[in-house]
Enzyme design. Structure first.
Site, PDB file in Angstrom:
ATOM      1  N   HIS A 107     -28.424  34.166  12.717  1.00  0.00           N
ATOM      2  CA  HIS A 107     -27.002  34.369  12.996  1.00  0.00           C
ATOM      3  C   HIS A 107     -26.292  33.070  13.327  1.00  0.00           C
ATOM      4  O   HIS A 107     -25.065  32.999  13.258  1.00  0.00           O
ATOM      5  CB  HIS A 107     -26.793  35.409  14.110  1.00  0.00           C
ATOM      6  N   ASP A 137     -33.514  38.017  12.513  1.00  0.00           N
ATOM      7  CA  ASP A 137     -32.685  36.947  13.072  1.00  0.00           C
ATOM      8  C   ASP A 137     -33.437  35.623  13.138  1.00  0.00           C
ATOM      9  O   ASP A 137     -33.409  34.919  14.147  1.00  0.00           O
ATOM     10  CB  ASP A 137     -32.162  37.327  14.457  1.00  0.00           C
ATOM     11  N   SER A 215     -28.968  30.291  21.798  1.00  0.00           N
ATOM     12  CA  SER A 215     -29.541  31.040  20.695  1.00  0.00           C
ATOM     13  C   SER A 215     -30.435  30.166  19.838  1.00  0.00           C
ATOM     14  O   SER A 215     -30.071  29.058  19.453  1.00  0.00           O
ATOM     15  CB  SER A 215     -28.411  31.613  19.833  1.00  0.00           C
TER      16      SER A 215
END
Length: 389
Positions: A107, A137, A215
Site C-alpha cells: 500500500h 500487503d 508502515s
C-alpha cells in the site's frame, strides 16, 4: 488515511467487534534528515530466556542501519496510499539480504515502478519495485548493492511468537527516522482486510506504538529477528489511534519471496463467495436451527463457486439488527474438516493454490451433499471489502 472496515454483518454475527484499520503511509516528508528517537519501555516479559535476550538499545544499534526510508512519488492515482500530498507518500522498509532486496508494504508503493530509498548514512538511491502482493500487503524492492552499504536484518520465524513476548518496532513515524518503540505480542492469528479487499491471514497484533510512516518496518523479537512487517493500526470512530497495531507475519513474506522475484506478483487461490459465520443469533433465526458453519450470502459471477453450483441467499432478513440474506447453502466442511466460521474458510482457501481441487460439505434445504470444485485465481481486487475467499 484510508480505512478498511470488515463487513458489518460478518463481524456482528461472528460475535466480533467492527474495527477500522488504517494503512500507515505518511505524506509530504521533508528532505532534511530527521532526528532519531528511541522510545523504550523495557523488554521484560515473554518467553525468551535471559541468556538469549538483548536489550532494546543493543537491538537498535545492530538493526537500525538495515531499516530504510521509502518514498514513492510516482504511484498511480488509484493506489491505496494514505498521503497528505498527491506527489509523495513515505514509509519504511528493511534490507533482507546483501543482494539489495528490501521488503515493505504494497500500500506504500502502490503501482509505482521505482521508489527512492534512504539509508542510515543518509544515502538516497533509486530502487526498482520487483514485485507486489496486494493480498498480503507486501512489496519487494531492489537497490544496486554497489551503490550503498547494506545491513541485512535476520529474518526470524513468526510461528514461534507467543502472546506476551516482547517486541520492538523500528520505523519512520511522521518522518522521524528510525524511531524505536517497544511492546508485546498482544494476540496472534488475527485477520485483516488487505489493500485489495481480500483477507490477510495469521496477523500479529501488538501494542508497540505504530504511527503513519512506520508502515513496512520490521517487528522484531527479543533477539532482534524480524517476525513481522508493520502494516496497519486500529482506529476509533473519529480516526484516532487505539494503541493496537498489526503486522504481516514474516513467514508469509518468506513464502512469497521466490515468486515475487521470478514473476513480480503472487497467484492466490479463489473460491468466489461472500458468507457469514453461523453464530448463536443466526442459528436461532434459521429454520433448521443449524448450529455452526458458513451461510453463503452471495456467489460471485464467473467464480469457481458458481461453476460448481453453490447457491447464495435470496431472502432478506434482519438478525439482531443486521441485514442477512437467508436461504443460501450452508458450508459445513472442507476436505472432511468441520467448518465453524467464515474466518476458518478464508484461511483454508489461503493455504491452497489456484488449481487445487477441494470438496465442500453442503447443507441445502436440509439435505446434506458434497460438492467438488477446482479453485480459481484470485482477481486483482475483491468485489468489495467483505470477506471473499
Amino acid at each position: 488515511m484510508r480505512a478498511f472496515v470488515r463487513s458489518p454483518f460478518v463481524s456482528a454475527l461472528a460475535g466480533g467487534t467492527v474495527v477500522a484499520v488504517a494503512l500507515l503511509a505518511f505524506g509530504a516528508v521533508g528532505r532534511d534528515r530527521p532526528t532519531t528517537i528511541i522510545e523504550q519501555t523495557g523488554m521484560g516479559g515473554g518467553t525468551t530466556t535471559a541468556e538469549s535476550a538483548m536489550t532494546a538499545h543493543a537491538i537498535y544499534e545492530r538493526d537500525a542501519p538495515g531499516v530504510v526510508f521509502v518514498r514513492a512519488d510516482d504511484a498511480s492515482p488509484g493506489a491505496t496510499i494514505s498521503s497528505l500530498h498527491d506527489s509523495e507518500a513515505s514509509g519504511t522498509g528493511f534490507v533482507i539480504d546483501r543482494d539489495g532486496h528490501v521488503l515493505t508494504n504494497q500500500h506504500l508503493v502502490g503501482d509505482a515502478r521505482t521508489v527512492r530509498v534512504s539509508f542510515d548514512d543518509d544515502e538516497t538511491v533509486t530502487a526498482r519495485v520487483l514485485g507486489a502482493d496486494a493480498a498480503n500487503d507486501l512489496a519487494l524492492l531492489k537497490v544496486d548493492p554497489a551503490e550503498v552499504e547494506l545491513h541485512p536484518l535476520v529474518l526470524g520465524d513468526s510461528t514461534t511468537a507467543r502472546v506476551g513476548d516482547p517486541v520492538i518496532a523500528i520505523g519512520n513515524p511522521f518522518g522521524l527516522a528510525r524511531t524505536l518503540t517497544t511492546g508485546v505480542v498482544s494476540a496472534l492469528q488475527r485477520q485483516l482486510t488487505a489493500p485489495n479487499g481480500f483477507t490477510i491471514q495469521h496477523v500479529i497484533q501488538t501494542d508497540a506504538p505504530i504511527n503513519p510512516g512506520s508502515s513496512g518496518g520490521p517487528l522484531l523479537d527479543a533477539e532482534g529477528r524480524v517476525i513481522g512487517i508493520t502494516s496497519q493500526v486500529a482506529t476509533d470512530r473519529e480516526g484516532g489511534s487505539t494503541g493496537i497495531g498489526f503486522a504481516v507475519p514474516i513467514d508469509t513474506a518468506k513464502s512469497k519471496l521466490d515468486e515475487l522475484k521470478r514473476t513480480g506478483s503472487v497467484v492466490h487461490a479463489y473460491l468466489g463467495i461472500r458468507g457469514t459465520t453461523i453464530g448463536a443469533e443466526l442459528s436461532a433465526a434459521m429454520p433448521s436451527k443449524i448450529r455452526r458453519g458458513v451461510l453463503v450470502q452471495v456467489v460471485l459471477d464467473g467464480s469457481p463457486a458458481e461453476r460448481a453450483g453453490l447457491r447464495g441467499g435470496s431472502i432478506e432478513s434482519q438478525v439482531d439488527g443486521v441485514s442477512v440474506l437467508m436461504g443460501g447453502d450452508v458450508l459445513t466442511s472442507i476436505d472432511g474438516r468441520t467448518l465453524t466460521s467464515m474466518e476458518q474458510l478464508t484461511g483454508e482457501i489461503a493455504d491452497r493454490r489456484a488449481g487445487d481441487e477441494i470438496r465442500l460439505g453442503v447443507l441445502r434445504d436440509g439435505e446434506a451433499m458434497q460438492l467438488s470444485m477446482r479453485l480459481g485465481t484470485q482477481p486483482r481486487s475483491a468485489p468489495d471489502a467483505a470477506e471473499t475467499p
